[in-house]
Design an enzyme around this catalytic site. Structure first.
Site, short mmCIF file in Angstrom:
data_model
loop_
_atom_site.label_atom_id
_atom_site.label_comp_id
_atom_site.label_asym_id
_atom_site.label_seq_id
_atom_site.Cartn_x
_atom_site.Cartn_y
_atom_site.Cartn_z
N THR A 107 0.71 -1.05 0.01
CA THR A 107 0.18 0.04 0.02
C THR A 107 0.87 1.27 -0.10
O THR A 107 2.28 1.17 0.09
CB THR A 107 -0.95 -0.02 1.33
OG1 THR A 107 -0.33 0.40 2.27
CG2 THR A 107 -1.61 -1.23 1.62
N LYS A 133 7.10 3.12 1.76
CA LYS A 133 8.28 3.68 2.44
C LYS A 133 7.94 4.38 3.84
O LYS A 133 8.61 4.70 4.81
CB LYS A 133 8.90 4.85 1.48
CG LYS A 133 9.26 4.36 0.24
CD LYS A 133 10.19 5.48 -0.58
CE LYS A 133 9.04 6.18 -1.34
NZ LYS A 133 8.39 5.11 -2.57
N GLU A 142 13.84 -3.76 0.69
CA GLU A 142 14.86 -3.16 -0.20
C GLU A 142 14.28 -2.35 -1.18
O GLU A 142 15.07 -1.47 -2.10
CB GLU A 142 15.28 -4.46 -1.08
CG GLU A 142 16.59 -4.28 -2.02
CD GLU A 142 17.77 -3.89 -1.33
OE1 GLU A 142 18.15 -2.61 -1.63
OE2 GLU A 142 18.36 -4.51 -0.55
N ALA A 202 13.98 0.77 -5.98
CA ALA A 202 12.95 -0.42 -6.53
C ALA A 202 13.89 -1.56 -6.40
O ALA A 202 14.05 -2.04 -5.46
CB ALA A 202 12.74 -0.06 -7.88
N LEU A 209 17.11 -2.57 -7.20
CA LEU A 209 18.59 -2.23 -7.04
C LEU A 209 18.84 -2.79 -5.82
O LEU A 209 18.08 -2.40 -4.66
CB LEU A 209 18.84 -0.90 -7.39
CG LEU A 209 18.76 -0.34 -8.81
CD1 LEU A 209 19.23 1.11 -9.05
CD2 LEU A 209 19.29 -1.47 -9.77
N GLY A 263 2.54 7.69 -18.01
CA GLY A 263 2.28 7.11 -16.87
C GLY A 263 3.50 7.27 -15.74
O GLY A 263 3.48 6.34 -14.78
N ASP A 296 9.14 12.55 -1.94
CA ASP A 296 9.60 11.18 -2.15
C ASP A 296 11.13 10.95 -2.11
O ASP A 296 11.44 9.94 -1.37
CB ASP A 296 9.18 10.75 -3.27
CG ASP A 296 9.26 9.40 -3.63
OD1 ASP A 296 8.90 8.46 -2.79
OD2 ASP A 296 10.04 8.87 -4.62
N LYS A 351 13.34 8.57 0.93
CA LYS A 351 14.28 7.51 0.39
C LYS A 351 15.42 8.02 1.01
O LYS A 351 16.38 7.12 1.71
CB LYS A 351 14.32 7.64 -0.95
CG LYS A 351 13.00 7.01 -1.58
CD LYS A 351 13.43 7.20 -3.32
CE LYS A 351 12.21 6.50 -4.03
NZ LYS A 351 11.78 6.47 -5.35
N GLY A 409 9.11 1.60 -11.68
CA GLY A 409 8.36 0.56 -12.42
C GLY A 409 7.66 -0.46 -11.59
O GLY A 409 8.39 -1.14 -10.68
#
Length: 804
Positions: free
Chosen positions: A538, A562, A589, A594, A596, A648, A662, A666, A785
């Site tokens: 979510t 996150k 992770e 994403a 990586l 998108g 965002d 991170k 993605g």
């Protein structure tokens, strides 16, 4: 001569009784020389015991007694049970008047179940042309006077059996009552629970039988009870010594004393299924079976007694007093464990003797209790015993660790002197799950991992489909069985104990029900699901409130959300404390980069003692695409942004990407991985949205994108030659201190630099360390993605599932 023994479930009304008659007739028609030993039918013994208890408490029992009689007559109403029914009426009436009963009376009551069973089968066999003879084993087996668990007197019993079979032999099929016998005074005794197997074993010995065939409701002996462990495997062959261990430690279809008479004469025992004629069952012989054979047995109806006494530390003879008083009461102790740091001993006894054992111990240690030398004598009947037959103590850490991981802590455990058998005492509520966990470990069956997925949007839905597509291959190669038992959105949940299928979305829409997280936990508990993982896909702040509850109820966590890692530092610390307290794991992770391997790399460097001095990079795939394209092409900023929106790449409201929050979250996650105590408010964030466009409806913002062009065209125009724009996160400063510096900003970098060379929507991260100096570790790749993020979550699942 072959001895055929049939258990209670085989003799139940309906298919069972019909199959028993068919088996016996087929063997008789083929001129096989057989003797039949029978248990009471269905649950007759348990029912008689319940009726007896009611009568002793002056409760109304006659309706239940009449129901018992009707069941016995239901199939063959021409059999005369008047003598047995009259005996029950008189005995129970007396018990009701006295308000109590002796073991002698109990044996007389329970014996009627076997007598009725043998009488009925005898008459039914005669009706289909079999020369059957009812044989009351009370005329054959002579025992001591230990009611309830009598021991046979071999010489007298052998003589009686041999003389009887001299008279009734040849084509006669003797139908013998199991379980019951008589003492020298001709009083009825019983051979203990499951004693019909013992009767059959004794007859096999006395008659030098060719084989004892034990017909049950299962295909043989399994590595565990198949009713409790779906992956249990049938054992094709066992040795007598292995079977003896199984019998002693509670295998339901064996009696603890069954093996010895067979071993004396080397008579094979075959366990067969009454309801499956083609199955060869399990063969038990004197030959050693495959090395390392193991099985799980359960001892039920047990109680754990904890004897505690700090004041007795160092005193000699305490153990002797405990076991002497128990022996005097004829109370057997099966498992013992003793502490050394303070005086304490735990041991297991039969549940029905636990109260008596406690009273005897309290009487023996009355003075010690008064002096506070003995602090407690506690009885816990909420326990079961799991015995791992053939478990080498040197490898016991594997199933033990798996139990702890599933939050099942054994109350007591010990091992046999041989080091090949281990017994555990667990809570009854944990028994089912514990059996599945241990069984999966010791037999190396595919490890079942049960997954609840919250959120099935782009990432969650992609993840579910990836799991369904790959699960077969993963089970084949990795011996890990991924079972998604719950899929939930904010309103509905779909449950499936054995795992969802490809039609999960349709079923969630049509069959999903409203829920709370507690309902998911309850479903897992009700179905004894082990190795639990909850996945948060979510973007919800409120869902993170459930993390602690999930951990406390046995779930490991995986999150692409996150938020939990960027809430207040107090919550961050509390979550880590609860994880450590319950020995659970939390993997995330995909929170940064994403798919990586960024967080794992930073964790490994930090834990190894490497001094990380700086981390900077392009954290957002959306903003990477935006500024990579804008820097490389002669186009307006608004046109590139519209293209990103159309493809998108952005959130529905692009301001959520452009505001920089965002990237800030991170960066904060990475700071906290370095044990820095920064809060979100400590981050210096360059908001890419002009102040006048930050508020208002999204459609107003989208209609005014052209207002961004002048600002970014100037930034692009006036930067140094050979430079490009990049929106980066930068963690820097003395990172050995409590807090670091966190900047989220738009910068101009040399096109030839690692940050300048990034293309498309890739992310890139530079990790500077003391050892590497000016040459950073660079991690680059697709940073956004649904497919990439879902694959990263999938990787976390496999990482968790692979841990022992």
């Amino acid at each position: 001569m072959k001895i055929l023994k049939f258990g209670g479930k085989s003799l139940a009304n309906g298919e069972g009784l019909s199959r028993v008659l068919e088996i016996i007739k087929n063997k008789a028609d083929q001129n096989e020389k057989i003797t039949v030993v029978l248990s009471a039918r269905g649950k007759s013994t348990d029912e008689l015991e319940e009726i007896l208890e009611k009568a002793s408490k002056n409760q109304y029992y006659k309706d239940q007694l009449e129901a018992f009689k009707e069941y016995q007559k239901a199939t063959y109403d021409k059999v005369d049970f008047k003598e047995e029914f009259d005996t029950l009426d008189k005995l129970l009436e007396g018990v009701s008047l006295l308000g109590d009963y002796s073991k002698r009376i109990k044996d007389q009551v329970l014996s009627q179940g076997e007598v009725i069973s043998a009488k009925l089968v005898t008459e039914a066999l005669k009706a289909i042309g079999v020369n059957a003879n009812f044989t009351d084993s009370r005329n054959l087996i002579v025992t001591d006077e230990q009611f309830g668990n009598a021991l046979p007197l071999d010489a007298l019993s052998r003589e009686n059996v041999i003389n009887h079979f001299k008279t009734f032999n040849g084509s006669t099929v003797n139908v013998v009552t199991g379980y019951i016998a008589s003492n020298i005074k001709r009083e009825t005794t019983t051979l203990g629970r499951n004693g019909s197997n013992y009767t059959a074993s004794l007859l096999a010995n006395y008659l030098d039988a060719e084989e004892l065939q034990n017909f049950t409701h299962v295909d043989g002996i399994y590595t565990a009870n198949p009713d409790l462990v779906a992956d249990a495997r049938k054992i094709e062959k066992l040795s007598f010594s292995e079977a003896n261990e199984l019998a002693y430690f509670g295998a339901n279809i064996l009696h603890a004393k069954t093996i010895i008479p067979l071993l004396e004469k080397n008579i094979p025992l075959r366990i067969l299924n009454t309801f499956d004629e083609g199955n060869n069952g399990t063969l038990i012989t004197s030959e050693a079976s495959e090395k390392g054979i193991k099985s799980l047995s359960v001892l039920d109806r047990k109680a754990l007694i904890n004897f505690k006494g700090r004041g007795l530390l160092g005193k000699v003879g305490v153990d002797a007093r405990i076991f002497r008083v128990l022996a005097h009461k004829d109370i057997s102790v099966s498992i013992i464990a003793q502490g050394s740091s303070e005086r304490g001993i735990g041991f297991v006894v039969d549940a029905e003797r636990a109260k008596e054992a406690k009273e005897a111990l309290e009487l023996e240690f009355e003075a010690d209790i008064n002096n506070n030398d003995v602090s407690a004598i506690e009885v816990d009947e909420d326990v079961s015993v799991i015995s791992i037959i053939g478990q080498d103590l040197s490898t016991f850490h594997q199933p033990f660790n798996a139990l702890i991981k599933n939050q099942i802590t054994p109350l007591l455990f010990n091992n046999a002197i041989t080091g090949k058998n281990v017994s555990l005492v667990v809570r009854k509520k944990d028994l089912h799950r514990a059996l599945n966990v241990v069984h999966g470990e010791i037999f190396e069956i595919s490890k079942k991992v049960n997954i609840a997925i919250f959120g099935h949007g782009l990432v969650g839905g992609t993840l579910i489909n990836q799991i369904l597509e790959s699960s077969g291959q993963i089970e084949s190669k990795k011996k890990i069985k991924l079972n998604v038992f719950a899929v939930a959105n904010s309103k509905k949940v779909l449950f499936s104990k054995n795992g969802i299928r490809q039609d999960w979305y349709e079923k969630l829409t049509t069959e999903g029900s409203s829920y709370t997280v507690k309902d998911v936990i309850q479903f897992a508990n009700d179905h004894h699901l082990e190795n639990l993982i909850a996945i948060d896909n979510t973007a919800s702040t409120s869902f993170t409130d459930n993390y602690v509850t999930l951990i406390e109820n046995g779930f490991d966590l995986i999150s692409s959300n996150k938020i939990a890692n960027t809430l207040g530092f107090d919550f961050y610390k509390k979550l880590r404390f609860v994880l450590e307290e319950h020995q659970k794991q939390y993997l995330y992770e995909t929170n940064v980069g994403a798919g990586l391997p960024l967080i794992d790399t930073i964790k490994l460097l930090h834990l190894s003692g490497e001094n990380i001095t700086r981390i900077k990079g392009v954290f957002s795939g959306t903003l990477s695409y935006l500024f990579n394209t804008f820097s490389a092409e002669n186009r307006s900023f608004s046109s590139v942004l519209r293209e990103a929106i159309d493809k998108g790449f952005t959130e529905p409201d692009p301001r959520e990407d452009l505001c920089g929050n965002d990237v800030g979250r991170k960066l904060l996650i990475l700071a906290r991985e370095l044990d820095l105590s920064n809060e979100f408010e400590d981050i210096n964030i360059h908001n890419l949205i002009p102040e006048k466009l930050r508020d208002g409806e999204v459609h107003n913002f989208l209609e005014n994108l052209d207002q961004l062009d002048e600002v970014y065209e100037d930034l692009k125009k006036y930067q140094e030659s050979g430079h490009v724009l990049r929106y980066i996160g930068d963690l820097w400063g003395d990172l050995s201190q409590e807090k670091g510096n966190l900047d989220v900003k738009l910068v101009s970098v040399a096109e030839s630099s690692s940050l300048g060379q990034v293309k498309g929507s890739d992310s890139i991260f530079e990790i500077y360390t003391e050892s590497y100096g000016d040459h950073p570790i660079v991690i680059q790749g697709a940073g956004a993605g649904a497919a990439v993020t879902a694959r990263g979550v999938f990787g976390d699942i496999l990482r968790l599932a692979s841990k022992s």
